[in-house]
Design an enzyme around this catalytic site. Structure first.
Site: not given
Length: 337
Positions: A185, A209, A284, A307, A316
């Protein structure tokens, strides 16, 4: 279906005058118990949870419509609301009526979330025994396929970023190489320190995150670009700085910001002549899509992207399946009847 609404309930005052009553102008009716409960909920959101002005306006607007809808059905008590009523309200939002245009799934979902929050609050505060919104789910949003660009377009952008060979150009090329090589990111990339990158093992420590860390391999070409930047670019940029550990720095030696990284990419895209809409997140998306196109396992890509759930990554795979369909439809002799 009942529930078409032409009247409006004032959630601010929650005391609209009753239509058709000649005494209404002089003696407005008392707010219904349901309306008073909504007012309590809005007070709770504003005072105790401290919601922003725009958020409060959205909640007030959504619950105003809900109250008007309940009023049209003769529902005035919190305890009288059933789960089927909320489900019917959701359908009414999607269908629209004479006074309201049909809402998209996202807008209807936001309104239902406000209604569910209200009923959850009412049950918690003892205003009703049952929470009728508990099992009502907002509409499922259509998954949007991530927009990936081709490998050729990525390479053109990378070449354009470092074409000048200046310290800034070396930094720009290294930044974009890292973005594409790791699927990072933009916040993860600009947050890197020099010590987070291990050129010997060709890996980088990314902080995602929730401060979750993951180690991601870095390709040979990206390692070469970063090495060139560290040797010939970064020392010149940090000369006027305070010796910060940041990997990617601006001309004053400070850490590069997300906004600056966006500008770097936008300039490279323009110089490369790529007409597709490209953002840092596009890199990304492209990282993940190109890996899956090359045969990578979806769970490996999940780990690389950071993730928490593989279901997030599986979107994806829809891209690659769509691509397979395109190739099949143009190449197979019997694909088109």
């Amino acid at each position: 279906m009942s529930g078409t609404v032409s009247g409006v309930v004032d959630v601010g005052g929650l005391g609209d005058e009753e239509q058709g009553d000649p005494r209404a102008a002089a003696a407005p009716t008392r707010p219904s118990p349901l309306a008073r409960a909504v007012r309590l909920y809005l007070d709770h959101l504003q005072v105790e949870r401290g919601l922003a002005v725009n958020s409060m306006a959205a909640y007030r607007r959504d619950l105003t419509r809900y109250l008007a809808w309940c009023q049209a059905r003769g529902i005035t008590e919190v305890s009288a609301v059933l789960d089927t009523d909320i489900a019917d309200f959701l359908v009414a939002l999607r269908e629209g009526d004479a006074d309201h245009r049909p809402l998209a799934a996202s807008s209807a979902g936001r309104t239902v979330v406000a209604v569910r929050g209200f009923h959850r609050f009412a049950a918690r505060e003892g205003l009703t025994v049952v929470d009728p919104g508990r099992d009502v789910r907002p509409p499922t949003l259509t998954k949007r396929l991530p927009k990936a660009i081709s490998v050729t377009e990525v390479e053109a952008i990378l070449d354009a970023a470092g074409a000048e060979g200046t310290p800034r150009a070396l930094r720009d090329r290294a930044l974009l190489e890292v973005l594409y090589a790791t699927g990072a990111r933009i916040s993860e990339a600009v947050g890197l320190d020099v010590d987070d990158l291990d050129l010997d093992t060709a890996s980088v420590l990314l902080r995602g995150k929730g401060s979750k860390e993951r180690v991601v391999p870095v390709g040979r070409l990206a390692v070469s670009s970063v090495d060139a930047y560290l040797v010939r670019g970064r020392p010149a940029l940090t000369a006027a700085g305070r010796g910060l550990p940041a990997l990617f720095v601006n001309q004053r030696g400070g850490r590069l910001t997300r906004q600056s990284a966006w500008s770097i990419l936008a300039a490279a895209v323009e110089r490369a002549g790529v007409t597709a809409e490209v953002s840092p997140h596009t890199f990304r998306h492209s990282f993940a899509t190109h890996l899956l196109d090359g045969g990578a396992d979806v769970r490996v890509v999940q780990e690389l992207l950071g993730h928490a759930s593989v279901t997030t990554t599986q979107i994806y795979t829809l891209v690659t399946v769509e691509r397979l369909r395109e190739v099949y439809s143009t190449a197979h002799p019997r694909a088109r009847g």
